[in-house]
Design a protein around this motif. Structure first.
Motif, short mmCIF file in Angstrom:
data_model
loop_
_atom_site.label_atom_id
_atom_site.label_comp_id
_atom_site.label_asym_id
_atom_site.label_seq_id
_atom_site.Cartn_x
_atom_site.Cartn_y
_atom_site.Cartn_z
N LEU A 15 0.84 -1.25 -0.15
CA LEU A 15 0.07 -0.10 -0.01
C LEU A 15 0.98 1.23 -0.11
CD1 LEU A 15 -2.89 0.68 0.16
CD2 LEU A 15 -2.69 0.99 2.80
N TYR A 27 2.99 13.49 -1.71
CA TYR A 27 3.20 13.17 -0.48
C TYR A 27 3.72 14.24 0.50
CZ TYR A 27 4.09 10.81 4.09
OH TYR A 27 4.12 10.43 5.33
N HIS A 40 8.29 13.69 13.76
CA HIS A 40 9.60 13.13 13.43
C HIS A 40 10.71 13.48 14.46
CE1 HIS A 40 8.74 12.00 8.93
NE2 HIS A 40 7.85 11.19 9.84
N GLY A 59 9.97 1.59 6.03
CA GLY A 59 8.92 2.57 5.43
C GLY A 59 9.05 3.88 5.42
N CYS A 60 10.26 4.16 5.12
CA CYS A 60 10.90 5.62 5.13
C CYS A 60 10.36 6.46 3.98
CB CYS A 60 12.59 5.60 4.67
SG CYS A 60 12.77 4.98 3.05
N GLY A 61 9.54 5.98 2.93
CA GLY A 61 8.73 7.01 2.12
C GLY A 61 9.58 7.77 1.26
N ASP A 82 12.07 1.07 1.83
CA ASP A 82 10.85 1.10 1.38
C ASP A 82 10.47 0.24 0.24
OD1 ASP A 82 8.37 3.70 2.33
OD2 ASP A 82 8.13 2.52 0.16
N PRO A 83 9.32 -0.29 -0.02
CA PRO A 83 9.02 -0.94 -1.42
C PRO A 83 8.69 -0.13 -2.60
CG PRO A 83 7.00 -1.34 0.00
CD PRO A 83 8.04 -0.41 0.85
N TYR A 108 10.97 -4.69 2.09
CA TYR A 108 9.71 -5.07 2.65
C TYR A 108 9.86 -5.26 4.24
CZ TYR A 108 7.97 -5.77 -1.90
OH TYR A 108 7.74 -5.61 -3.24
N ALA A 109 9.27 -4.53 5.05
CA ALA A 109 9.22 -4.42 6.50
C ALA A 109 9.47 -6.02 7.25
CB ALA A 109 8.30 -3.81 7.03
N SER A 125 7.75 5.09 11.18
CA SER A 125 6.83 6.29 11.13
C SER A 125 5.53 6.10 10.17
CB SER A 125 7.50 7.56 10.99
OG SER A 125 6.57 8.63 10.59
N LEU A 126 4.48 6.08 10.72
CA LEU A 126 3.14 5.70 10.05
C LEU A 126 3.23 4.78 8.93
CD1 LEU A 126 2.04 9.32 9.42
CD2 LEU A 126 2.14 8.09 11.62
N MET A 127 3.85 3.65 9.27
CA MET A 127 3.79 2.63 8.13
C MET A 127 3.35 1.46 8.73
SD MET A 127 5.63 -0.33 7.25
CE MET A 127 6.55 -0.86 8.70
N HIS A 130 0.07 0.22 7.18
CA HIS A 130 -0.14 -0.19 5.79
C HIS A 130 0.17 -1.67 5.57
CE1 HIS A 130 0.72 3.68 3.47
NE2 HIS A 130 0.70 4.02 4.70
N LEU A 131 0.18 -2.46 7.00
CA LEU A 131 0.49 -3.85 6.81
C LEU A 131 -0.82 -4.43 7.34
CD1 LEU A 131 4.22 -3.85 8.24
CD2 LEU A 131 3.60 -3.57 5.92
C1 LIG Z 1 2.36 7.01 5.24
S1 LIG Z 1 3.83 6.56 4.48
C2 LIG Z 1 4.75 7.03 5.65
C3 LIG Z 1 6.21 7.57 5.21
C4 LIG Z 1 7.46 7.89 6.07
N1 LIG Z 1 7.61 6.88 7.13
C5 LIG Z 1 6.89 9.19 6.78
O1 LIG Z 1 6.77 9.30 8.07
O2 LIG Z 1 6.64 10.17 5.97
C6 LIG Z 1 3.90 4.65 4.63
C7 LIG Z 1 4.93 4.14 3.73
O3 LIG Z 1 4.95 2.75 4.11
C8 LIG Z 1 5.66 2.16 3.00
N2 LIG Z 1 5.16 0.64 2.84
C9 LIG Z 1 3.99 0.14 2.54
N3 LIG Z 1 4.22 -1.13 2.86
C10 LIG Z 1 5.32 -1.36 3.12
C11 LIG Z 1 6.13 -2.73 3.43
N4 LIG Z 1 5.60 -3.75 3.26
N5 LIG Z 1 7.34 -2.64 3.95
C12 LIG Z 1 7.86 -1.20 4.03
N6 LIG Z 1 7.33 -0.30 3.83
C13 LIG Z 1 6.07 -0.39 3.31
C14 LIG Z 1 4.78 2.69 1.85
O4 LIG Z 1 5.39 2.62 0.51
C15 LIG Z 1 4.92 4.35 2.29
O5 LIG Z 1 6.00 4.80 1.90
#
Ligand SMILES: C[S@@+](CC[C@H](N)C(=O)[O-])C[C@H]1O[C@@H](n2cnc3c(N)ncnc32)[C@H](O)[C@@H]1O
Length: 217
Positions: A15, A27, A40, A59-61, A82-83, A108-109, A125-127, A130-131
């Motif tokens: 996601l 974003y 942060h 999930g560093c985005g 991040d994926p 992937y995480a 952070s905020l990741m 998404h799981l």
């Molecule tokens: C809401 S964003 C947050 C980005 C950043 N951490 C921030 O605080 O601004 C969530 C991030 O999680 C990543 N993500 C989604 N599935 C993931 C997975 N399975 N493993 C690692 N990251 C994932 C998304 O690609 C996205 O960049």
């Protein structure tokens, strides 16, 4: 424990940051408007960082936390995972503009491409929201695996329970995927980490919970 040092063997669905891949370029606008940078800064403050440490953001985005951390010139090694290749490209450009060296990894995480006990600090952070449940537990097991014995996790996510009660439509949309802080803490503890009490944190787009956890023995 399995040591993983390679890149993921196959692409998997994920996601993206804004729910749809095409929205990722927007974003950073949301980041600025939401005030997430303050959260942060709070997370960085909780991490007890020291020169020479290896710091991983899962999930560093688009790299905002790591770039903010790098700008402090603490002499830590920065790694972002991040994926989303498009988010990582944005992160890379931002870090280059700031004159920072960051090891950006696509991955992937729940499948971290790092050896056991090779990371001092993990941010996320905020990741987590998404799981799915299995991937959440997989991620926390991986965090424990890669952390050194005196390592720390600092995790922030939407507090699903506050979000469910919120009048904020964005928070309501997120709520079904985010767990409450009690459940997140329980999952962290079930993975063998030692979480401190959750710290509530308010953003315009919803209530967050920030949890710091020791790796545990
Ligand atoms: C809401 S964003 C947050 C980005 C950043 N951490 C921030 O605080 O601004 C969530 C991030 O999680 C990543 N993500 C989604 N599935 C993931 C997975 N399975 N493993 C690692 N990251 C994932 C998304 O690609 C996205 O960049």
């Amino acid at each position: 424990m399995t040591e993983r040092t390679s890149h993921p063997t196959a692409d998997r669905p994920f996601l993206p940051a804004m729910g749809k891949a095409g929205l990722t370029p927007f974003y950073d606008l949301v980041h600025r408007v939401s005030g997430l940078g303050r959260a942060h800064a709070e997370m960085i403050g909780l991490a007890d960082l020291r020169t020479g440490q290896r710091v991983l953001d899962i999930g560093c985005g688009t790299g905002n936390l790591l770039v903010a951390l790098g700008r402090r010139r603490l002499g830590v090694e920065l790694v972002g995972l991040d994926p989303d290749a498009r988010a990582l490209a944005m992160a890379g450009r931002k870090a280059a503009r700031a004159g920072l060296t960051v090891d950006w990894r696509r991955g992937y995480a729940d499948e971290l491409p790092f050896p056991d006990g090779s990371v001092d600090r993990v941010f996320s952070s905020l990741m987590l929201h998404h799981l799915g449940k299995a991937a959440k537990d997989g991620m926390l097991a991986e965090v424990r695996r890669v952390l050194r014995p005196d390592g720390l996790l600092v995790l922030a996510d939407f507090d699903g329970h506050s979000g469910a009660r919120s009048h904020n439509p964005f928070a309501r949309r997120i709520a079904p995927r985010a767990h409450g802080s009690v459940e997140v803490r329980e999952r962290i503890a079930a993975a063998g980490l030692e979480p401190a009490p959750a710290v509530p944190y308010s953003l315009r787009m919803g209530e967050l919970t920030i949890i710091r956890a020791n790796r545990g023995s």
